[in-house]
Write an enzyme that holds these catalytic residues in place. Sequence first.
Site, mmCIF file in Angstrom:
data_model
loop_
_atom_site.group_PDB
_atom_site.id
_atom_site.type_symbol
_atom_site.label_atom_id
_atom_site.label_comp_id
_atom_site.label_asym_id
_atom_site.label_seq_id
_atom_site.Cartn_x
_atom_site.Cartn_y
_atom_site.Cartn_z
ATOM 1 N N LYS A 153 0.880 -1.180 0.000
ATOM 2 C CA LYS A 153 0.000 0.000 0.000
ATOM 3 C C LYS A 153 0.910 1.220 0.000
ATOM 4 C CE LYS A 153 -4.401 1.323 2.083
ATOM 5 N NZ LYS A 153 -5.123 1.533 0.828
HETATM 6 N N1 PXG Z 1 -7.799 -2.534 -2.924
HETATM 7 C C1 PXG Z 1 -7.128 -1.379 -2.990
HETATM 8 C C2 PXG Z 1 -6.329 -1.087 -4.196
HETATM 9 C C3 PXG Z 1 -7.195 -0.474 -1.917
HETATM 10 O O1 PXG Z 1 -6.518 0.662 -1.980
HETATM 11 C C4 PXG Z 1 -8.660 -2.012 -0.776
HETATM 12 C C5 PXG Z 1 -8.538 -2.866 -1.848
HETATM 13 C C6 PXG Z 1 -9.440 -2.465 0.420
HETATM 14 O O2 PXG Z 1 -8.558 -2.814 1.468
HETATM 15 P P1 PXG Z 1 -8.975 -2.699 2.994
HETATM 16 O O3 PXG Z 1 -7.813 -3.221 3.742
HETATM 17 O O4 PXG Z 1 -9.251 -1.268 3.260
HETATM 18 O O5 PXG Z 1 -10.185 -3.523 3.151
HETATM 19 C C7 PXG Z 1 -7.985 -0.777 -0.789
HETATM 20 C C8 PXG Z 1 -8.155 0.148 0.371
HETATM 21 C C9 PXG Z 1 -8.279 6.159 1.057
HETATM 22 C C10 PXG Z 1 -8.502 4.919 0.368
HETATM 23 O O6 PXG Z 1 -8.513 7.215 0.471
HETATM 24 C C11 PXG Z 1 -7.906 3.729 0.758
HETATM 25 C C12 PXG Z 1 -8.141 2.592 0.039
HETATM 26 C C13 PXG Z 1 -8.949 2.653 -1.020
HETATM 27 C C14 PXG Z 1 -9.526 3.822 -1.396
HETATM 28 C C15 PXG Z 1 -9.303 4.985 -0.700
HETATM 29 O O7 PXG Z 1 -7.876 6.100 2.202
HETATM 30 N N2 PXG Z 1 -7.539 1.398 0.337
#
Ligand code: PXG
Length: 287
Positions: A153
């Site tokens: 991430k």
């Molecule tokens: N895939 C991607 C590419 C992500 O960035 C998820 C899946 C879901 O993961 P989690 O662990 O949250 O269930 C993510 C999550 C933000 C933001 O603005 C963060 C994400 C996605 C969109 C926006 O903080 N990450």
Amino acid sequence: MAAVPKIYINGKYYDQPDAKISVYDHGLLYGDGVFEGIRIYSGKAFKLKEHVARLFESARSIKLEVPISEPEMVKAINDTIALNNKRDGYIRPIVTRGAGSLGLDPRKCSDPQVIVIVDDITMYPPELYESGMEIATVSTIRNHPNAVNPRIKSLNYLNNILAKIEGIQAGCLESLMLNHKGEIAECSGDNIFLVKHGVLRTPPIDAGILEGITRNTVIELAKLASVPVEEIALTRHDVFVADECFLTGTAAEIIPVTKCDARAIGTGKPGPITQQLRAAFFRMARA
Ligand code: PXG
């Protein structure tokens, strides 16, 4: 929330307008850094240990040494929530490579920055959680795992932003990304699930996806509810003929998908297993 949000930077708190880092930080110059997104439910950070573990794994993968330990990061996050009096909201921990000279060499950066922002996030309009949303497959594929591995991430989200732009162009708030093999990977900021004949299916981690913490929670909740789960390679065809589809993410939570590439999915309405898992998710989050 306090009148002016307090932001944590390297162990100190700053009023939001004063929370600043160097323009020479490689996080800005090159997207060289890592982050997390965590929900606060009823005053408590949900799945905090899992998020902090993933943050440290992302950092390790890019050879970034986090200047504090995992327990210290947990404490910094909990302290920032408490200081901001936050009951429900969103936490954004960030670790950047720090300020260096121009040029990619991370060895020129000696001072990684640890930042914790506590705020709010709304991914999609509330009515879409009832009606279901439409997504579109886009031409931008997910990063090849041998390029920037999607499990990291990182602060470089351009792969996903390019996909998001294409989705918006197609009139959709979320975009479905394929991998380099043409299989379903994930959406720009959410993992994807299908339901077919009562079986919950989602792409495996080696499809080249972020190992979503909401994804893992949903798999766990499905197993508890005796819903069979398969982590299996999927194609667009599987999406088109699915009985149900939904997306998972910390920010998005669990949102039904009722249309993909102009095809209605199932009945065109949020399905029963989607609703059941959503209810179970909120019971767990609020417990
Ligand atoms: N895939 C991607 C590419 C992500 O960035 C998820 C899946 C879901 O993961 P989690 O662990 O949250 O269930 C993510 C999550 C933000 C933001 O603005 C963060 C994400 C996605 C969109 C926006 O903080 N990450």
